[in-house]
Write a protein that holds these residues in place. Structure first.
Motif, PDB file in Angstrom:
ATOM      1  N   LEU A 220       0.827  -1.209   0.000  1.00  0.00           N
ATOM      2  CA  LEU A 220       0.000   0.000   0.000  1.00  0.00           C
ATOM      3  C   LEU A 220       0.860   1.257   0.000  1.00  0.00           C
ATOM      4  CD1 LEU A 220      -2.749   1.404   0.215  1.00  0.00           C
ATOM      5  CD2 LEU A 220      -2.637   1.092   2.690  1.00  0.00           C
ATOM      6  N   LEU A 221       1.880   1.295   0.846  1.00  0.00           N
ATOM      7  CA  LEU A 221       2.718   2.498   0.921  1.00  0.00           C
ATOM      8  C   LEU A 221       3.510   2.714  -0.360  1.00  0.00           C
ATOM      9  CD1 LEU A 221       3.912   2.245   4.613  1.00  0.00           C
ATOM     10  CD2 LEU A 221       2.520   4.068   3.630  1.00  0.00           C
ATOM     11  N   MET A 222       4.004   1.644  -0.959  1.00  0.00           N
ATOM     12  CA  MET A 222       4.757   1.803  -2.201  1.00  0.00           C
ATOM     13  C   MET A 222       3.857   2.334  -3.313  1.00  0.00           C
ATOM     14  SD  MET A 222       7.714   1.627  -3.676  1.00  0.00           S
ATOM     15  CE  MET A 222       8.770   0.576  -2.673  1.00  0.00           C
ATOM     16  N   VAL A 223       2.668   1.753  -3.446  1.00  0.00           N
ATOM     17  CA  VAL A 223       1.767   2.183  -4.518  1.00  0.00           C
ATOM     18  C   VAL A 223       1.289   3.621  -4.293  1.00  0.00           C
ATOM     19  CG1 VAL A 223      -0.437   1.755  -5.661  1.00  0.00           C
ATOM     20  CG2 VAL A 223       1.042  -0.163  -5.059  1.00  0.00           C
ATOM     21  N   LEU A 224       0.936   3.966  -3.062  1.00  0.00           N
ATOM     22  CA  LEU A 224       0.497   5.334  -2.784  1.00  0.00           C
ATOM     23  C   LEU A 224       1.603   6.341  -3.065  1.00  0.00           C
ATOM     24  CD1 LEU A 224      -1.559   5.016   0.535  1.00  0.00           C
ATOM     25  CD2 LEU A 224      -2.429   5.716  -1.700  1.00  0.00           C
ATOM     26  N   GLY A 225       2.822   6.029  -2.636  1.00  0.00           N
ATOM     27  CA  GLY A 225       3.923   6.953  -2.865  1.00  0.00           C
ATOM     28  C   GLY A 225       4.198   7.168  -4.330  1.00  0.00           C
ATOM     29  N   LEU A 226       4.277   6.091  -5.090  1.00  0.00           N
ATOM     30  CA  LEU A 226       4.530   6.236  -6.525  1.00  0.00           C
ATOM     31  C   LEU A 226       3.354   6.912  -7.221  1.00  0.00           C
ATOM     32  CD1 LEU A 226       6.273   2.839  -7.337  1.00  0.00           C
ATOM     33  CD2 LEU A 226       7.312   5.097  -7.091  1.00  0.00           C
ATOM     34  N   SER A 227       2.138   6.626  -6.763  1.00  0.00           N
ATOM     35  CA  SER A 227       0.970   7.289  -7.355  1.00  0.00           C
ATOM     36  C   SER A 227       1.050   8.798  -7.166  1.00  0.00           C
ATOM     37  CB  SER A 227      -0.322   6.762  -6.715  1.00  0.00           C
ATOM     38  OG  SER A 227      -0.533   5.409  -7.019  1.00  0.00           O
ATOM     39  N   SER A 228       1.505   9.241  -5.988  1.00  0.00           N
ATOM     40  CA  SER A 228       1.567  10.674  -5.716  1.00  0.00           C
ATOM     41  C   SER A 228       2.521  11.384  -6.664  1.00  0.00           C
ATOM     42  CB  SER A 228       2.003  10.921  -4.268  1.00  0.00           C
ATOM     43  OG  SER A 228       3.380  10.597  -4.085  1.00  0.00           O
ATOM     44  N   HIS A 229       3.493  10.643  -7.192  1.00  0.00           N
ATOM     45  CA  HIS A 229       4.465  11.247  -8.106  1.00  0.00           C
ATOM     46  C   HIS A 229       4.122  10.996  -9.564  1.00  0.00           C
ATOM     47  CE1 HIS A 229       8.369  13.251  -8.432  1.00  0.00           C
ATOM     48  NE2 HIS A 229       8.576  12.499  -9.490  1.00  0.00           N
ATOM     49  N   LEU A 230       3.607   9.793  -9.861  1.00  0.00           N
ATOM     50  CA  LEU A 230       3.340   9.435 -11.255  1.00  0.00           C
ATOM     51  C   LEU A 230       2.024   9.985 -11.791  1.00  0.00           C
ATOM     52  CD1 LEU A 230       4.465   5.700 -11.570  1.00  0.00           C
ATOM     53  CD2 LEU A 230       5.383   7.649 -12.817  1.00  0.00           C
ATOM     54  N   LEU A 231       0.974   9.922 -10.994  1.00  0.00           N
ATOM     55  CA  LEU A 231      -0.344  10.271 -11.525  1.00  0.00           C
ATOM     56  C   LEU A 231      -0.450  11.714 -11.989  1.00  0.00           C
ATOM     57  CD1 LEU A 231      -2.849   8.253  -9.289  1.00  0.00           C
ATOM     58  CD2 LEU A 231      -1.453   7.536 -11.231  1.00  0.00           C
ATOM     59  N   PRO A 232       0.118  12.698 -11.266  1.00  0.00           N
ATOM     60  CA  PRO A 232       0.092  14.058 -11.826  1.00  0.00           C
ATOM     61  C   PRO A 232       0.831  14.165 -13.154  1.00  0.00           C
ATOM     62  CG  PRO A 232       0.534  14.121  -9.469  1.00  0.00           C
ATOM     63  CD  PRO A 232       0.620  12.683  -9.874  1.00  0.00           C
ATOM     64  N   GLN A 233       1.931  13.400 -13.316  1.00  0.00           N
ATOM     65  CA  GLN A 233       2.667  13.431 -14.576  1.00  0.00           C
ATOM     66  C   GLN A 233       1.890  12.741 -15.697  1.00  0.00           C
ATOM     67  OE1 GLN A 233       6.807  12.229 -14.543  1.00  0.00           O
ATOM     68  NE2 GLN A 233       6.991  12.666 -12.354  1.00  0.00           N
ATOM     69  N   MET A 234       1.360  11.559 -15.389  1.00  0.00           N
ATOM     70  CA  MET A 234       0.732  10.742 -16.420  1.00  0.00           C
ATOM     71  C   MET A 234      -0.640  11.262 -16.824  1.00  0.00           C
ATOM     72  SD  MET A 234       1.816   7.000 -14.878  1.00  0.00           S
ATOM     73  CE  MET A 234       0.760   6.054 -15.961  1.00  0.00           C
ATOM     74  N   PHE A 235      -1.420  11.733 -15.834  1.00  0.00           N
ATOM     75  CA  PHE A 235      -2.816  12.055 -16.110  1.00  0.00           C
ATOM     76  C   PHE A 235      -3.213  13.488 -15.768  1.00  0.00           C
ATOM     77  CE2 PHE A 235      -2.729   7.492 -14.755  1.00  0.00           C
ATOM     78  CZ  PHE A 235      -2.822   6.966 -16.036  1.00  0.00           C
ATOM     79  N   GLY A 236      -2.278  14.282 -15.255  1.00  0.00           N
ATOM     80  CA  GLY A 236      -2.578  15.671 -14.969  1.00  0.00           C
ATOM     81  C   GLY A 236      -3.481  15.887 -13.781  1.00  0.00           C
ATOM     82  N   VAL A 237      -3.570  14.912 -12.860  1.00  0.00           N
ATOM     83  CA  VAL A 237      -4.406  15.096 -11.677  1.00  0.00           C
ATOM     84  C   VAL A 237      -3.723  16.046 -10.708  1.00  0.00           C
ATOM     85  CG1 VAL A 237      -5.376  12.782 -11.923  1.00  0.00           C
ATOM     86  CG2 VAL A 237      -3.400  13.128 -10.438  1.00  0.00           C
ATOM     87  N   PRO A 238      -4.479  16.702  -9.827  1.00  0.00           N
ATOM     88  CA  PRO A 238      -3.842  17.582  -8.839  1.00  0.00           C
ATOM     89  C   PRO A 238      -2.935  16.780  -7.908  1.00  0.00           C
ATOM     90  CG  PRO A 238      -6.225  17.945  -8.946  1.00  0.00           C
ATOM     91  CD  PRO A 238      -5.945  16.711  -9.719  1.00  0.00           C
ATOM     92  N   GLY A 239      -1.843  17.398  -7.479  1.00  0.00           N
ATOM     93  CA  GLY A 239      -0.951  16.746  -6.546  1.00  0.00           C
ATOM     94  C   GLY A 239      -1.461  16.834  -5.115  1.00  0.00           C
ATOM     95  N   THR A 240      -0.970  15.947  -4.267  1.00  0.00           N
ATOM     96  CA  THR A 240      -1.299  16.003  -2.841  1.00  0.00           C
ATOM     97  C   THR A 240      -0.352  16.987  -2.159  1.00  0.00           C
ATOM     98  OG1 THR A 240      -1.975  13.676  -2.871  1.00  0.00           O
ATOM     99  CG2 THR A 240      -1.538  14.667  -0.715  1.00  0.00           C
ATOM    100  N   PRO A 241      -0.841  17.990  -1.436  1.00  0.00           N
ATOM    101  CA  PRO A 241       0.052  18.929  -0.737  1.00  0.00           C
ATOM    102  C   PRO A 241       1.012  18.179   0.177  1.00  0.00           C
ATOM    103  CG  PRO A 241      -2.215  19.716  -0.679  1.00  0.00           C
ATOM    104  CD  PRO A 241      -2.263  18.329  -1.248  1.00  0.00           C
ATOM    105  N   GLU A 242       2.247  18.699   0.280  1.00  0.00           N
ATOM    106  CA  GLU A 242       3.293  17.982   1.000  1.00  0.00           C
ATOM    107  C   GLU A 242       2.923  17.722   2.456  1.00  0.00           C
ATOM    108  OE1 GLU A 242       7.302  19.089   0.800  1.00  0.00           O
ATOM    109  OE2 GLU A 242       7.447  18.944  -1.377  1.00  0.00           O
ATOM    110  N   ARG A 243       2.401  18.716   3.156  1.00  0.00           N
ATOM    111  CA  ARG A 243       2.061  18.498   4.569  1.00  0.00           C
ATOM    112  C   ARG A 243       1.009  17.411   4.707  1.00  0.00           C
ATOM    113  NH1 ARG A 243       0.843  23.553   8.426  1.00  0.00           N
ATOM    114  NH2 ARG A 243       3.052  23.838   7.892  1.00  0.00           N
ATOM    115  N   ARG A 244       0.050  17.423   3.830  1.00  0.00           N
ATOM    116  CA  ARG A 244      -0.999  16.406   3.854  1.00  0.00           C
ATOM    117  C   ARG A 244      -0.413  15.026   3.557  1.00  0.00           C
ATOM    118  NH1 ARG A 244      -7.027  17.219   1.593  1.00  0.00           N
ATOM    119  NH2 ARG A 244      -7.720  15.051   1.528  1.00  0.00           N
ATOM    120  N   ALA A 245       0.527  14.952   2.625  1.00  0.00           N
ATOM    121  CA  ALA A 245       1.153  13.671   2.296  1.00  0.00           C
ATOM    122  C   ALA A 245       1.961  13.129   3.473  1.00  0.00           C
ATOM    123  CB  ALA A 245       2.044  13.826   1.070  1.00  0.00           C
TER     124      ALA A 245
END
Length: 456
Positions: A220-245
């Motif tokens: 879960l942690l690996m997928v969530l972490g990579l999603s937070s970095h890949l999904l904005p690049q791949m699909f243009g979704v908003p990023g998760t704010p750093e403090r929230r992450a």
């Protein structure tokens, strides 16, 4: 200027540095299509014919689970980690000559562990089975330690401050090593149990915590972490704010620790009232996932999508949400069904997150990354709609039919169909991925530059 995962003309075809993931991805696909999904289908049909989930040797089930965690999930983590994480951290991989040794140790350990556990009944049939299983587990643990140490040294060489994605990766690597060590101990205790009662006590006490480390911790942690970095690049979704992450990372890690400690304490005390204390860590984990993933708004149409991977990612997070809801509703289900513990319902929860979330994320991300690393534009390839439909229908049938076996034995007779559908999806997807991994690298106009992650 940093380069995103995008379509850029390369100056040369992808080279060896861009192929470090290939043997790991290949081994992962072979593993899931043999001792992973195929063996799982066979086990599921045997359970169906026997009309009980305890009708198959626990050692055989553990061998299948070990193959899925180490061979399917673990090898993909290693391959992606070696290929992408040094780029993420703008540095070179530390001691790259160790990569073949890590691969060899992982594969040798996987074969030995699965063979030893799979050949064992409720008690060890011979010293060779115990020795093979323990030696295999030890090899995988050693490989995991070397892999994690390489990436730690690699990160320490990198410039710049730590970002949340690195925190998630580091936490996942910690749980990767922890679950390998715990798994070695658990294999020893179960395979050398004095009798069936002793064996069942170890399974009932430590099997669930081991799966928590593997699924809620490592995967879960690996997928969530990579999603937070890949999904904005791949699909243009908003990023998760750093403090929230960072908050989400803390919540999930704390939740995993507490759920493991509470469960073992409940078993040791033999007091079912302590089991109620599992609800707070489950709520904490669910809250961490929500804090991390809600900003991506994956329930909406993706701002920038493709015809291959986007649907897998969105569906995967839907399955993750369902698994967490089912987990939180477990006390309600126990009350309604009148069961103190349901193997069927608990297994359905695990299936929703392992196949519905983790496996579907592997399928979706690999469908985008693997062609790019070979210089092939994903848009020139098939849409993977067939595997997508099959894996979702299969997972939905497994989760629902398995739960319904608590209510009528008829559903045992049909639950095996779900495994066949999932296997068909993985064969369809996996053979296509192998053709991409081992085909000739593309060159010429319109190919993709082999860059996976934007540096931080």
């Amino acid at each position: 200027m940093p380069v995103e995962l995008s379509t850029v003309r390369p100056e040369a075809p992808p080279g060896r540095r861009d192929a470090v993931h290939v043997p790991f991805f290949t081994a992962a696909v072979v593993s899931v299509l043999t001792v992973g999904a195929s063996w799982g289908v066979l086990i599921l049909w045997r359970i169906g014919f026997g009309e009980r989930f305890t009708g198959v040797s626990v050692h055989e089930i553990n061998a299948h689970g070990y193959a899925q965690i180490t061979g399917w999930v673990g090898l993909f983590i290693m391959g992606f980690g070696y290929q992408a994480f040094p780029r993420l951290w703008r540095t070179a991989l530390a001691v790259p000559r160790l990569v073949p040794a890590v691969l060899a140790a992982t594969l040798s350990g996987l074969v030995m562990a699965v063979t030893g556990m799979g050949a064992t009944g409720y008690r060890a049939e011979g010293a060779w089975a115990v020795a093979a299983a323990l030696a295999g587990n030890a090899l995988v643990l050693a490989a995991s330690l070397v892999f994690a140490a390489q990436l730690l040294v690699t990160y320490l060489r990198s410039p710049g401050p730590m970002r949340p994605v690195t925190g998630f990766i580091g936490s996942a690597l910690f749980w990767l090593v922890a679950q390998a060590a715990f798994g070695l101990w658990h294999t020893w205790m179960t395979m050398t149990a004095a009798d069936r009662a002793d064996l069942l006590w170890y399974i009932a006490t430590y099997q669930a915590p081991l799966r928590d480390l593997q699924i809620h911790g490592m995967a879960l942690l690996m997928v969530l972490g990579l999603s937070s970095h890949l999904l904005p690049q791949m699909f243009g979704v908003p990023g998760t704010p750093e403090r929230r992450a960072w908050t989400a990372l803390l919540l999930i890690n704390v939740g995993v620790v507490i759920e493991v400690v509470v469960f073992i304490a409940y078993r040791w005390a033999d007091d079912h009232r302590l089991a109620a204390l599992l609800m707070p860590p489950w709520l904490v984990i669910a809250g961490g996932v929500a804090a991390m993933a809600l900003p991506w708004r994956l329930w909406r149409r993706l701002p920038r999508t493709d015809h291959r991977s986007g649907k897998f990612v969105r569906a995967a997070y839907g399955w993750l949400a369902l698994s967490l809801v089912m987990l939180l509703l477990m006390p309600v289900y126990q009350m309604v069904s009148g069961l103190a513990f349901s193997h069927a319902y608990y297994g359905a929860i695990r299936h929703a997150i392992t196949v519905g979330f983790v496996s579907m994320m592997i399928m979706g991300v690999a469908a985008r990354v693997a062609p790019t690393l070979r210089g092939i534009h994903p848009g020139t390839l098939g849409s993977l709609t067939g595997p997508f439909v099959l894996i979702n229908v299969g997972c939905a049938l497994r989760v629902s039919l398995q739960t319904l076996t608590d209510w009528h034995p008829f559903f045992f007779a049909v639950v095996g169909v779900s495994g066949l559908l999932e296997l068909a999806a993985l064969v369809w997807w996996g053979t296509g991925l192998l053709r991409i991994l081992h085909g000739s690298p593309a060159s010429g106009p319109g190919v993709s530059r082999p860059v996976v992650l934007r540096p931080v």
